[in-house]
Design a protein around this motif. Structure first.
Motif, PDB file in Angstrom:
ATOM      1  N   LEU A  64       2.808  20.081 -38.908  1.00  0.00           N
ATOM      2  CA  LEU A  64       2.555  21.508 -38.702  1.00  0.00           C
ATOM      3  C   LEU A  64       3.096  22.330 -39.874  1.00  0.00           C
ATOM      4  CD1 LEU A  64       3.705  21.698 -34.960  1.00  0.00           C
ATOM      5  CD2 LEU A  64       1.374  21.375 -35.809  1.00  0.00           C
ATOM      6  N   THR A  70      13.921  13.944 -37.289  1.00  0.00           N
ATOM      7  CA  THR A  70      13.341  14.924 -38.200  1.00  0.00           C
ATOM      8  C   THR A  70      13.758  14.615 -39.634  1.00  0.00           C
ATOM      9  OG1 THR A  70      13.139  17.284 -38.733  1.00  0.00           O
ATOM     10  CG2 THR A  70      15.266  16.546 -37.890  1.00  0.00           C
ATOM     11  N   GLY A 126      -0.666  23.537 -33.495  1.00  0.00           N
ATOM     12  CA  GLY A 126       0.479  24.009 -32.723  1.00  0.00           C
ATOM     13  C   GLY A 126       0.218  23.976 -31.226  1.00  0.00           C
ATOM     14  N   SER A 129       5.123  25.601 -41.473  1.00  0.00           N
ATOM     15  CA  SER A 129       6.489  26.023 -41.129  1.00  0.00           C
ATOM     16  C   SER A 129       6.528  27.059 -40.002  1.00  0.00           C
ATOM     17  CB  SER A 129       7.200  26.569 -42.372  1.00  0.00           C
ATOM     18  OG  SER A 129       6.481  27.662 -42.925  1.00  0.00           O
ATOM     19  N   ASP A 138      13.623  17.283 -41.668  1.00  0.00           N
ATOM     20  CA  ASP A 138      13.961  18.645 -42.079  1.00  0.00           C
ATOM     21  C   ASP A 138      15.443  18.907 -41.810  1.00  0.00           C
ATOM     22  OD1 ASP A 138      14.310  21.481 -42.139  1.00  0.00           O
ATOM     23  OD2 ASP A 138      12.149  21.736 -41.891  1.00  0.00           O
ATOM     24  N   GLN A 154       0.428  20.447 -29.965  1.00  0.00           N
ATOM     25  CA  GLN A 154       1.806  20.009 -29.797  1.00  0.00           C
ATOM     26  C   GLN A 154       2.423  20.625 -28.545  1.00  0.00           C
ATOM     27  OE1 GLN A 154       3.638  17.592 -29.960  1.00  0.00           O
ATOM     28  NE2 GLN A 154       4.265  17.532 -32.114  1.00  0.00           N
ATOM     29  N   THR A 159       4.252  27.570 -37.557  1.00  0.00           N
ATOM     30  CA  THR A 159       3.895  26.925 -36.296  1.00  0.00           C
ATOM     31  C   THR A 159       5.014  25.993 -35.845  1.00  0.00           C
ATOM     32  OG1 THR A 159       1.564  26.994 -36.941  1.00  0.00           O
ATOM     33  CG2 THR A 159       2.158  25.513 -35.145  1.00  0.00           C
ATOM     34  N   GLY A 160       5.611  25.288 -36.800  1.00  0.00           N
ATOM     35  CA  GLY A 160       6.708  24.389 -36.484  1.00  0.00           C
ATOM     36  C   GLY A 160       7.897  25.121 -35.897  1.00  0.00           C
ATOM     37  N   GLU A 161       8.159  26.330 -36.399  1.00  0.00           N
ATOM     38  CA  GLU A 161       9.260  27.135 -35.860  1.00  0.00           C
ATOM     39  C   GLU A 161       9.026  27.451 -34.388  1.00  0.00           C
ATOM     40  OE1 GLU A 161      12.613  29.210 -35.170  1.00  0.00           O
ATOM     41  OE2 GLU A 161      12.181  27.970 -36.923  1.00  0.00           O
ATOM     42  N   THR A 213       7.455  18.495 -35.661  1.00  0.00           N
ATOM     43  CA  THR A 213       6.895  19.527 -36.548  1.00  0.00           C
ATOM     44  C   THR A 213       6.304  18.917 -37.819  1.00  0.00           C
ATOM     45  OG1 THR A 213       9.000  19.881 -37.717  1.00  0.00           O
ATOM     46  CG2 THR A 213       8.611  21.185 -35.730  1.00  0.00           C
ATOM     47  N   GLN A 222       4.681  13.180 -33.123  1.00  0.00           N
ATOM     48  CA  GLN A 222       4.188  13.944 -34.269  1.00  0.00           C
ATOM     49  C   GLN A 222       2.670  14.103 -34.222  1.00  0.00           C
ATOM     50  OE1 GLN A 222       5.363  12.378 -38.081  1.00  0.00           O
ATOM     51  NE2 GLN A 222       3.889  13.611 -39.212  1.00  0.00           N
ATOM     52  N   GLU A 242       9.575  13.557 -34.951  1.00  0.00           N
ATOM     53  CA  GLU A 242       9.005  14.447 -35.973  1.00  0.00           C
ATOM     54  C   GLU A 242       8.009  15.443 -35.355  1.00  0.00           C
ATOM     55  OE1 GLU A 242       9.804  14.709 -39.068  1.00  0.00           O
ATOM     56  OE2 GLU A 242      10.723  12.824 -39.684  1.00  0.00           O
TER      57      GLU A 242
END
Length: 239
Positions: free
Chosen positions: A178, A204, A151, A180, A206, A154, A182-184, A175, A96, A173
Motif C-alpha cells: 500500500l 514489518t 486499502g 504510505s 518499516d 486490506q 493508505t498504509g497509515e 502495509t 500483505q 507486512e
C-alpha cells in the motif's frame, strides 16, 4: 507482569528443513514472551526468519525443536485437530496480499472465515457485518474484491481476521503493498484493535511503524539480536 499475563511463551524455538543435502535453519533457539493485550513488531532483513516465526506463532507450521505455549497450552502436545481448533479460537491473520476470494463478495469473504470458528452458524452474518462496520466498510457488503481499492481490500482482510473475536492478531507486512497514506489508515485500525485489548504481533520492514509498538523484536540470521521497547527512542538498524 505476572506469568498469568503471558499469552505466548516461546522457548528455544528452532525450525530446520532440508534443501537437497543442506540443512537450512531459518530460526535458531528463539525465546520470548508476549503479554496479553500487547503490541509487538518483528523486524529484520529479508531471510532473517520473520515469516517463519510468524508461521510458528500462527500454528500453520511446527518447530523442529523447542516449546511454544498459547494461553498456557503446550502447542507441541496438541493433535492436528486440536491445533486447528486452537488456531480458530485464538488467532486472526492479516496478510500483505489480502488472500481474498475474488468470486465471493465482501460479506461472504468474511463469513467464510467464520465457518472455521466456534461461533454458531446463525450468528455468522451478524458477526461479519459487525466486523466490516468496525473497519468502515459497512456500505461495501455486496461489493467484490476487484471493485475495491488496495486499502479497502486490506480492511476486508482485517474484518475477516477479527470477526471471530480472536485474542491474537498476526499481521504479515499489512502495509507492504500500500502507499504510505493508505498504509497509515491500516495501521490506525490495528492500533485501535490494540486499544480494544487485542494482542497484536506484526511483521514489518518499516522502522517508523515498528517503533509505534510497545516492543520490537529484531531478528537477524534466524536469531533475536535485540529486544527494544517503545521508551527507547532510537531503534537500532540491523540491516
Amino acid at each position: 507482569m505476572s506469568k498469568n499475563d503471558v499469552i505466548i511463551h516461546a522457548k528455544n524455538l528452532t525450525r530446520k528443513f532440508k534443501m537437497g543435502n543442506v540443512d537450512v535453519i531459518p530460526l535458531k533457539n528463539v525465546s520470548f514472551d508476549i503479554q496479553k493485550g500487547s503490541f509487538t513488531t518483528i523486524i529484520g532483513p529479508s531471510g532473517s526468519g520473520k515469516s517463519t516465526l510468524l508461521n510458528l506463532l500462527g500454528l500453520v507450521d511446527s518447530p523442529t525443536s523447542g516449546e511454544l505455549y498459547i494461553n498456557g497450552l503446550k502447542v507441541h502436545e496438541q493433535s492436528d485437530h486440536q491445533l486447528t481448533k486452537l488456531r480458530a479460537k485464538y488467532i486472526g491473520f492479516i496478510f500483505q496480499s489480502f488472500h481474498l476470494i475474488p468470486v465471493l463478495n465482501v460479506l461472504d469473504n468474511v463469513m467464510l472465515q467464520l465457518s472455521f470458528s466456534d461461533l454458531p452458524k446463525s450468528d455468522h452474518k451478524e458477526a461479519a457485518i459487525d466486523a466490516l462496520e468496525q473497519v468502515g466498510l459497512g456500505d461495501k457488503l455486496r461489493n467484490y474484491p476487484n471493485d475495491l481499492s488496495g486499502g479497502q481490500r486490506q480492511r476486508v482482510s482485517i474484518a475477516r481476521a477479527i470477526a471471530k473475536k480472536p485474542e491474537i492478531i498476526l499481521a504479515d507486512e499489512p502495509t507492504g503493498s500500500l502507499d504510505s497514506k493508505t498504509g497509515e489508515g491500516i495501521i490506525s485500525i490495528i492500533e485501535e484493535l490494540h486499544k480494544l485489548g487485542k494482542t497484536i504481533i506484526m511483521v514489518t520492514h518499516d522502522l517508523d511503524i515498528a517503533a509505534r509498538a510497545e516492543t520490537q523484536l529484531v531478528l537477524r540470521d534466524g536469531e533475536i539480536r535485540e529486544t527494544r521497547t517503545k521508551d527507547q527512542k532510537e531503534l537500532m538498524k540491523v540491516y
